[in-house]
Enzyme design. Structure first.
Site, PDB file in Angstrom:
ATOM      1  N   CYS A  75      93.555   4.944   4.199  1.00  0.00           N
ATOM      2  CA  CYS A  75      95.046   4.548   3.691  1.00  0.00           C
ATOM      3  C   CYS A  75      95.910   5.615   5.147  1.00  0.00           C
ATOM      4  CB  CYS A  75      95.033   4.122   2.489  1.00  0.00           C
ATOM      5  SG  CYS A  75      94.881   5.662   1.605  1.00  0.00           S
ATOM      6  N   HIS A  76      95.268   6.407   5.114  1.00  0.00           N
ATOM      7  CA  HIS A  76      96.712   7.638   5.385  1.00  0.00           C
ATOM      8  C   HIS A  76      95.487   8.642   6.617  1.00  0.00           C
ATOM      9  CE1 HIS A  76      98.239  12.581   5.159  1.00  0.00           C
ATOM     10  NE2 HIS A  76      99.366  11.254   5.050  1.00  0.00           N
ATOM     11  N   PHE A  77      96.183   8.359   7.686  1.00  0.00           N
ATOM     12  CA  PHE A  77      96.741   6.676   8.294  1.00  0.00           C
ATOM     13  C   PHE A  77      95.370   6.108   8.968  1.00  0.00           C
ATOM     14  CE2 PHE A  77      99.417  10.611   8.312  1.00  0.00           C
ATOM     15  CZ  PHE A  77     100.514  10.472   7.544  1.00  0.00           C
TER      16      PHE A  77
END
Length: 177
Positions: A75-77
């Site tokens: 999720c990052h990124f």
């Protein structure tokens, strides 16, 4: 204050030991706890002592094995995975609090601040190992339990984060925080 002789005070700790800390089983019922996975930011503590480090007041060294499936890479990124720098900073605070429990301090651990943080690199899913080093500068172990330390984060042999004046306190009464 817990008598450090009654604690399971060792110079290194396994992942299972760290999980016991997250459940409140390692440093006694009044001792500080590490967070549980997924916020536990280390796999093992490989060295702890009360007289080492850059200031001769205590030293902690811990490791995190990097695996591409760690939660933050998804999720990052998206399309540009990198470990958030704040998680490396949090790991250093976690280790200062762990040290305070290791010396017999009691209370719930809370990060209180940091002087300066510098990021000069990144942790990618292709990395193998992160090493955290904590150099205690000052420890207060009275009614107030607090640690002040400098720290660094190394990935695959290169120091990429440094932090000065990491401050963690242990609180008996959270209503005053």
């Amino acid at each position: 204050m817990t008598d450090s002789c009654t604690l399971n005070k060792k110079s290194s700790y396994t992942y299972e030991d760290l999980l016991a800390s997250s459940r409140g089983e390692l440093f006694g019922p009044k001792g500080p706890q590490l967070p549980a996975p997924t916020m536990l930011m280390m796999d093992r503590v490989i060295e702890m002592n009360e007289t080492g480090g850059n200031y001769g007041k205590g030293y902690v060294e811990a490791e995190l094995d990097i695996k591409p499936d760690l939660f933050f890479f998804g999720c990052h990124f998206i399309g540009d995975p990198v470990m958030p720098g704040c998680l490396g900073l949090d790991a250093m605070w976690q280790l200062v609090g762990f040290y305070l429990g290791w010396i017999g301090g009691e209370g719930k651990g809370r990060a209180l601040g940091v002087g300066e943080v510098k990021f000069t690199g990144q942790i990618l899913p292709t990395a193998k190992k992160v090493i955290y080093r904590i150099h205690l500068k000052r420890v207060i172990n009275r009614k107030l339990v607090m640690g002040l330390a400098d720290g660094e984060v190394e990935v695959d042999g290169r120091v990429i984060y440094t932090a000065t004046d990491l401050k963690v306190g242990l609180f008996q009464d959270m209503s005053t925080f």
